[in-house]
Design an enzyme around this catalytic site. Structure first.
Site, PDB file in Angstrom:
ATOM      1  N   ALA A 274       0.767  -1.254   0.000  1.00 36.32           N
ATOM      2  CA  ALA A 274       0.000   0.000   0.000  1.00 36.32           C
ATOM      3  C   ALA A 274       0.797   1.303   0.000  1.00 36.32           C
ATOM      4  CB  ALA A 274      -0.962   0.013   1.176  1.00 36.32           C
ATOM      5  N   ALA A 275       2.013   1.319   0.586  1.00 33.87           N
ATOM      6  CA  ALA A 275       2.719   2.601   0.728  1.00 33.87           C
ATOM      7  C   ALA A 275       3.145   3.132  -0.640  1.00 33.87           C
ATOM      8  CB  ALA A 275       3.949   2.431   1.618  1.00 33.87           C
TER       9      ALA A 275
ATOM     10  N   ASP B  95      -0.711  -4.235  -5.858  1.00 37.13           N
ATOM     11  CA  ASP B  95       0.020  -3.279  -6.690  1.00 37.13           C
ATOM     12  C   ASP B  95       1.494  -3.615  -6.425  1.00 37.13           C
ATOM     13  OD1 ASP B  95       0.297  -1.079  -8.390  1.00 37.13           O
ATOM     14  OD2 ASP B  95       0.472   0.321  -6.717  1.00 37.13           O
TER      15      ASP B  95
ATOM     16  N   CYS C 232       3.785  -1.220 -12.457  1.00 35.56           N
ATOM     17  CA  CYS C 232       4.059  -0.031 -13.285  1.00 35.56           C
ATOM     18  C   CYS C 232       5.240  -0.358 -14.192  1.00 35.56           C
ATOM     19  CB  CYS C 232       4.291   1.192 -12.418  1.00 35.56           C
ATOM     20  SG  CYS C 232       5.564   0.986 -11.198  1.00 35.56           S
TER      21      CYS C 232
HETATM   22  N1  SAM Z   1       0.167   0.907  -3.995  1.00 34.11           N
HETATM   23  C1  SAM Z   1       1.103   1.981  -3.739  1.00 34.11           C
HETATM   24  C2  SAM Z   1       0.495   3.298  -4.166  1.00 34.11           C
HETATM   25  O1  SAM Z   1      -0.369   3.292  -5.043  1.00 34.11           O
HETATM   26  O2  SAM Z   1       0.841   4.342  -3.594  1.00 34.11           O
HETATM   27  C3  SAM Z   1       2.433   1.719  -4.404  1.00 34.11           C
HETATM   28  C4  SAM Z   1       3.001   0.383  -4.072  1.00 34.11           C
HETATM   29  S1  SAM Z   1       4.596   0.072  -4.689  1.00 34.11           S
HETATM   30  C5  SAM Z   1       4.317  -0.209  -6.369  1.00 34.11           C
HETATM   31  C6  SAM Z   1       4.925  -1.519  -4.061  1.00 34.11           C
HETATM   32  C7  SAM Z   1       4.972  -1.630  -2.560  1.00 34.11           C
HETATM   33  O3  SAM Z   1       5.275  -3.000  -2.224  1.00 34.11           O
HETATM   34  C8  SAM Z   1       6.064  -0.797  -1.900  1.00 34.11           C
HETATM   35  O4  SAM Z   1       5.498   0.007  -0.916  1.00 34.11           O
HETATM   36  C9  SAM Z   1       7.008  -1.826  -1.279  1.00 34.11           C
HETATM   37  O5  SAM Z   1       7.523  -1.409  -0.056  1.00 34.11           O
HETATM   38  C10 SAM Z   1       6.119  -3.047  -1.116  1.00 34.11           C
HETATM   39  N2  SAM Z   1       6.885  -4.318  -1.110  1.00 34.11           N
HETATM   40  C11 SAM Z   1       8.195  -4.517  -1.368  1.00 34.11           C
HETATM   41  N3  SAM Z   1       8.519  -5.812  -1.243  1.00 34.11           N
HETATM   42  C12 SAM Z   1       7.386  -6.466  -0.903  1.00 34.11           C
HETATM   43  C13 SAM Z   1       7.073  -7.823  -0.612  1.00 34.11           C
HETATM   44  N4  SAM Z   1       7.990  -8.775  -0.675  1.00 34.11           N
HETATM   45  N5  SAM Z   1       5.808  -8.111  -0.281  1.00 34.11           N
HETATM   46  C14 SAM Z   1       4.863  -7.156  -0.234  1.00 34.11           C
HETATM   47  N6  SAM Z   1       5.100  -5.865  -0.502  1.00 34.11           N
HETATM   48  C15 SAM Z   1       6.337  -5.510  -0.824  1.00 34.11           C
END
Ligand code: SAM
Length: 435
Positions: free
Chosen positions: A96-97, A163, A216
């Site tokens: 989500a971040a 995402d 993306c």
């Molecule tokens: N959905 C967010 C937005 O719209 O603002 C952007 C998300 S970004 C594309 C992907 C997110 O996945 C990042 O915040 C990252 O920290 C997290 N992430 C990284 N490794 C991950 C893992 N192994 N499992 C789940 N999430 C992960």
């Protein structure tokens, strides 16, 4: 890309040399004068003709809009075309971040639905919390769990949005630094990690529930190959969306699976991919929950209820010295989540209890449920608003003693405490602007 795009390769490469479009998505629950041209696939998205200094706009800090890249607003179409959003749903935003998709989900789901906004990387939950609080909804819980932890909640969610972390090819134009991290090996690693994330999350989706998988990036390994792999591995049904031709979004088919790709030479936005799948079978286990919540007293609830619009649709609980609220319809679900996950924030913080006094919480000032009639409101101009956001001491004309809401252009920014000889600026120190 050359092989894949053929004659379109040159226009694609040229588009990467042009400036990225600037776009924002308005918060339908907060007042603002809407500027710019509408993004056709989004209800609240607008293109701006230039990039303002967002930090110096109080509306940005009040959650009047979210700065979001236009293609990713396509998530709205996936929701409105595949779900009955009037229902009370359990929704998971797994990656989500910083909160772009979560704030969009909150604008789309009903106030009786619950969003679990999860970010596994702990230090990214603070920016997520800040953005969610600014958006002002109370039907949201922020968690920080590994995707595998959600296996403890079989069949809990009606919608799971993944995402996924990806190789970020669609951001090469916006963030040239992303090119340096790219390699064929990184693409392969991302693709495998994405499959692992989907595998981990699959059990927590209800039979009949919807999975939205997005990235993306452009490459097939992370996009269509993975979407088709989800369909084949989990026996999911791939869902088609209807997209207007002039939006320029490409529909891709692979092994009876459909995906949607935004390319910057056809769409006014960055590279984005999305595929929607429905779970056709699986387990839906009702979770038994042990009630561990502490509640405020009936008198305390009676005293604070006037602060909140439609207070009877919420339940209040106490966490340390903070009273928080969540939708009544989701009390049981909240307890299940508390028993199984690492909850960072549950709902909206209403007030702090200090020596039996109520101190309104900053989140309440930003909440779309705040009843402004219950507080003195101090309206300030742009200079004063920026001073307030820098957490400087405000010099204001005389005002009644006690807590007052600071408002700029009809938007709540936070609280002050008016004392006899000074005004305490209660803006959170960690959020203050340094410009
Ligand atoms: N959905 C967010 C937005 O719209 O603002 C952007 C998300 S970004 C594309 C992907 C997110 O996945 C990042 O915040 C990252 O920290 C997290 N992430 C990284 N490794 C991950 C893992 N192994 N499992 C789940 N999430 C992960």
């Amino acid at each position: 890309m050359k092989l894949r795009l053929g004659l379109d390769f040159q226009p694609f490469i040229q588009s990467l040399e042009t400036a990225s479009p600037v776009s924002i998505r308005y918060n339908p629950h907060k007042k603002s004068e809407q500027a710019g041209e509408r993004i056709p696939w989004s209800t609240w998205g607008h293109y701006l003709s230039e990039r303002p200094v967002f930090t110096l706009d109080p509306g940005f800090h009040a959650g009047a809009y979210y700065v979001q890249e236009a293609s990713s607003m396509l998530l709205e179409q996936a929701l409105v075309q595949t779900l009955d959003l009037t229902k009370s749903l359990n929704v998971l935003d797994l990656c989500a971040a910083p909160g772009g998709k979560s704030t969009l989900l909150l604008s789309l789901i009903s106030p009786r639905s619950l969003l679990i906004s999860n970010e596994v990387i702990r230090n990214r939950t603070s920016v997520l919390s800040e953005n969610i609080q600014k958006w002002g909804h109370d039907n949201v819980i922020i968690t920080s769990n590994d995707p595998g932890d959600f296996q403890r909640l079989p069949g809990f969610f009606d919608l799971v949005v993944i995402d996924a972390p990806c190789s970020g090819e669609g951001l090469f134009r916006k963030d040239p630094g992303a090119t340096k991290e790219w390699s064929p090996r990184n693409v392969e690693m991302c693709s495998l990690r994405q499959r692992r994330i989907v595998n981990d999350a699959w059990a927590c989706l209800k039979p009949g529930g919807i999975l939205i998988y997005s990235t993306c990036t452009y490459n097939e390994a992370e996009n269509m190959d993975n979407a088709a792999w989800i369909r084949d591995t989990h026996g999911a049904e791939s869902l088609s969306l209807s997209m207007k031709e002039d939006w320029g979004i490409e529909e891709i088919m692979k092994n009876h699976c459909t995906g949607y790709q935004c390319f910057p030479h056809h769409v006014r936005g960055e590279g984005f991919f999305l595929s929607v799948l429905r779970k056709t079978s699986g387990e839906h286990r009702t979770q038994k929950s042990k009630n561990t919540l502490k509640y405020p007293s009936a008198n305390q609830i009676k005293d604070m209820a006037p602060w909140i619009l439609t207070a009877d649709s919420s339940f209040f609980f106490q966490h340390h010295e903070t009273i928080r609220m969540l939708p009544s319809a989701k009390q049981e679900e909240f307890q299940v989540l508390l028993n199984n996950l690492h909850v960072v924030i549950g709902g909206t913080a209403v007030l702090e209890l200090s020596k039996n006094k109520f101190i309104p919480d900053h989140a309440l000032a930003l909440s779309i449920r705040l009843n402004k009639n219950q507080f003195p409101v101090i309206k300030i101009d742009i200079e004063q608003a920026l001073a307030y956001l820098r957490k400087e001491t405000l010099r204001l004309d005389s005002h009644p003693f006690g807590f007052a809401l600071i408002e700029y252009n009809g938007l709540g920014l936070g609280w002050v405490n008016v004392l006899q000889n000074r005004i305490n600026n209660l803006y959170p120190a960690t959020w203050r602007i340094r410009m």
